[in-house]
Design an enzyme around this catalytic site. Structure first.
Site, PDB file in Angstrom:
ATOM      1  N   LYS A  65       2.691 -11.142  26.681  1.00  0.00           N
ATOM      2  CA  LYS A  65       2.460 -12.657  26.862  1.00  0.00           C
ATOM      3  C   LYS A  65       1.987 -13.293  28.021  1.00  0.00           C
ATOM      4  CE  LYS A  65       6.448 -13.556  23.714  1.00  0.00           C
ATOM      5  NZ  LYS A  65       6.615 -12.201  23.195  1.00  0.00           N
TER       6      LYS A  65
HETATM    7  C1  LIG Z   1       6.813 -11.835  21.978  1.00  0.00           C
HETATM    8  C2  LIG Z   1       7.041 -10.341  21.503  1.00  0.00           C
HETATM    9  C3  LIG Z   1       6.484  -9.751  20.392  1.00  0.00           C
HETATM   10  C4  LIG Z   1       6.414 -10.668  19.176  1.00  0.00           C
HETATM   11  O1  LIG Z   1       5.237 -11.238  19.295  1.00  0.00           O
HETATM   12  P1  LIG Z   1       4.679 -12.329  18.254  1.00  0.00           P
HETATM   13  O2  LIG Z   1       3.447 -12.892  18.811  1.00  0.00           O
HETATM   14  O3  LIG Z   1       5.594 -13.542  18.288  1.00  0.00           O
HETATM   15  O4  LIG Z   1       4.750 -11.721  16.944  1.00  0.00           O
HETATM   16  C5  LIG Z   1       6.747  -8.206  20.328  1.00  0.00           C
HETATM   17  N1  LIG Z   1       7.041  -7.796  21.305  1.00  0.00           N
HETATM   18  C6  LIG Z   1       7.373  -8.107  22.618  1.00  0.00           C
HETATM   19  C7  LIG Z   1       7.766  -7.358  23.773  1.00  0.00           C
HETATM   20  C8  LIG Z   1       7.418  -9.836  22.921  1.00  0.00           C
HETATM   21  O5  LIG Z   1       7.653 -10.086  24.051  1.00  0.00           O
END
Ligand SMILES: *Cc1c(COP(=O)(O)O)cnc(C)c1O
Length: 429
Positions: free
Chosen positions: A107
């Protein structure tokens, strides 16, 4: 480029307004009016381009002329200042490591991109924007880090007391400056509910411009399409058809991958790999979309019962269920299967996968990868972020990377709240 609301009951807006607002006034998600494929030569020559060039061409039509080219390139240089390597795991399978950023979860890219865009849009404006975000762990850290010191933006993060890991708490509460952490006496759903209530509370919105920083915001969602192009660049010379398996919660990441394909990226198939929160898996079997309350798992960043971005995926397939099923599969796995996968990967290859990556690996196994294909699962977080699960499952220790060491000795500062009224008091002057 104009963006329309998927609820189709709000005016179209430019990129800047969609980013500042987050959600359309009719509560719909914003979606680009058009997606124009890049020239075929872009993908043919991709190995000769650097990541900043690739990203600039891929994002250009979405930011339009609201951001001058040199501003976009500066933002991208800042945002993409680390590596996105594809690591071979076994014959025909590799992992795309998305955890080399400052908070070691994927993210970081979206959060940093969104922060820099908001800073630019707000550059001549004295009014602060308040980013209000609820987190179950990873989002808050990436947002806090991405927005730290950004002029004209205040960040307020709500997290459930006792429900985030020690490292995640450090990442949320030790930054100070324009970042405030509110420790909520409750669970994640309570935090989420308070945030939603605040967005609809006119006492607050009359005096504060609120926006969200989760993947409903296009500036956090769209830059994730870079990952898929960066991966393709690295594996193109293998001459195989690429299949991506994406560990999915809110389905923002995989949805960005499908946008990359609309731009012309050669991808044979997408797999959404989920934990037991299987709303989309069930939908593909029954064609009925029934959201459920989320259930807790060891891959907790994917504990989502009503994935907010799935509606964007349906739109990308023009709401054609059969077309969707041809290019897109979804599988669900429980915690035992996830632990077994972590062990299998570690035993066979010495690679330490985190629980989310392991779910992605299982998706490739479930579908199967043929001799003419190369399967890539996304490693969405560094195993250190899920230290307890990883160390107990693999009976090994994980070395603490420098990004994490840096925050471990810092002092935690947070404000404890119990009710919505207390959040409201905090947000009002
Ligand atoms: C947020 C997150 C996900 C999921 O991603 P999305 O875009 O919400 O499907 C998967 N793995 C980790 C480690 C995350 O922080």
């Amino acid at each position: 480029m104009q963006y329309y609301s998927l609820n189709r009951n709000a005016p179209n807006v430019a990129f800047s307004e969609a980013v500042v607002k987050g959600l359309a006034p009719d509560r719909g998600l914003y979606f680009p009016e058009t997606i124009t494929p890049l020239p075929a030569s872009f993908f043919e020559d991709i190995e000769s381009m650097d990541n900043i060039d690739i990203a600039y061409h891929a994002i250009q039509q979405f930011v339009g002329d609201e951001l001058p080219e040199e501003v976009v390139r500066d933002i991208l240089k800042d945002v993409l200042s680390f590596d996105f390597p594809v690591v071979d795991i076994e014959d025909g399978i590799g992992t795309l490591e998305l955890f080399h950023g400052p908070t070691m979860a994927f993210k970081d890219v979206g959060a940093r991109f969104m922060a820099r865009c908001l800073e630019y849009f707000n550059r001549d404006n004295d009014n602060h924007i308040t980013v209000l975000v609820a987190t179950s762990g990873d989002t808050g850290g990436a947002v806090a880090n991405g927005f730290l010191g950004v002029k004209g933006v205040d960040v307020v993060i709500l997290f459930p007391s006792g429900k985030v890991s020690d490292i995640q708490k450090k990442q949320l509460t030790t930054l100070g400056n324009n970042i405030t952490a509110l420790e909520v006496d409750g669970v994640f759903d309570d935090c989420q509910e308070m945030v939603k209530t605040a967005f609809l509370d006119t006492d607050i919105t009359a005096i504060r411009q609120l926006t969200s920083a989760n993947s409903i915001n296009i500036a956090r969602w769209l830059p994730q399409l870079f990952y898929f192009i960066f991966a393709y660049k690295q594996v193109k010379s293998k001459g195989k058809d690429v299949v991506f398996s994406v560990p999915s919660g809110n389905f923002g990441n995989i949805c960005a991958g499908i946008v990359a394909r609309k731009l012309g990226l050669p991808v044979k198939h997408f797999i959404a790999s989920t934990n037991i929160n299987d709303t989309v898996v069930t939908y593909l079997k029954t064609s009925e979309y029934v959201p459920k309350p989320s259930k807790a798992t060891i891959s907790n960043a994917m504990d989502v019962g009503n994935p907010s971005n799935f509606i964007r995926i349906q739109q990308l397939f023009e709401n054609n269920f059969e077309a969707l099923k041809q290019d897109f599969s979804a599988y669900s796995f429980d915690d035992n299967q996830t632990r077994e996968a972590m062990k299998t990967i570690y035993t066979n290859t010495k690679y330490i996968a985190d629980p989310h990556g392991a779910v992605g690996y299982l998706g490739l196994q479930e579908r199967g990868i043929s001799d003419t294909e190369y399967g890539i699962f996304l490693e969405t977080a560094h195993p250190v972020k899920f230290l307890d699960v990883v160390e107990s499952t693999l009976d090994t220790t994980v070395a603490i990377p420098p990004q994490i060491k840096k925050v471990l000795n810092k002092e935690e500062v947070s404000i404890k709240i119990k009710s919505y009224e207390e959040l409201k008091q905090f947000l009002l002057p």
